[in-house]
Design a protein around this motif. Sequence first.
Motif: not given
Ligand code: FMN
Length: 191
Positions: A15-17, A73, A76, A125-129, A169, A176
């Motif tokens: 899994r990766k974002s 956000n 993409w 890809h989870p996002m809080g933004g 990115r 980590r």
């Molecule tokens: C709650 C949460 C909010 C996040 N918000 C954003 C975001 O707004 N934009 C973004 O590009 N990535 C966002 N991410 C992704 C993280 O940046 C990413 O999980 C972290 O850098 C680790 O990379 P990976 O998921 O590829 O392992 C978010 C992840 C989580 C869990």
Amino acid sequence: MESTPKVIDSNILNRKSHFSFSQKPVEEEHLLLVFEAARLAPSSYNAQPWRYVYVEKNDEDYLRLLSLLAEANKVWASSAPILILSFAQVFDVKNNRANRFAFHDLGLSTSNLMAQATSLGLATHPMGGYDVERAKEVFRIPEGFEPGAMIAMGYPGDPTTLPEDLQKRNFAPRMRKDHSEIVFKGGWEKK
Ligand SMILES: Cc1cc2nc3c(=O)[nH]c(=O)nc-3n(C[C@H](O)[C@H](O)[C@H](O)COP(=O)(O)O)c2cc1C
């Protein structure tokens, strides 16, 4: 503790974002499996405080959800065929009881969701933004619920077509903290 163990579940490891998504629609069967995995998560008192609203690219509500996202956000995430917004029930109005573990358990559920998606070859890809306050208005969220994360989902696209900054990115090595920074045997003060 030693460095990374040798055998990690492949759905955790892989899994990766993702920053790019194919336009191939996600089969309904796969969507069901992804939400079923989310449903099976453990929760405090089995309260199951997670909720998910999702939209597909062709839905009129897709743009409503997309418009909540921060510009960085949107760039993409607009390629994702599915957008999901998660919610946590932080307060049970009927029983007048707060749930201190609501976001914790929503995270467990979303983690299941993303692991299942990974096992089906889906990118997430989870996002809080995003604009949380506007999300509350737009979705007329029931009392006691709070928005969690937005999640972009779909089959992986071709990341080499992304703008350069996003490619960077996308291909960046996984960063980590070391085990020694996050795991403490016996207590914080012990080394
Ligand atoms: C709650 C949460 C909010 C996040 N918000 C954003 C975001 O707004 N934009 C973004 O590009 N990535 C966002 N991410 C992704 C993280 O940046 C990413 O999980 C972290 O850098 C680790 O990379 P990976 O998921 O590829 O392992 C978010 C992840 C989580 C869990």
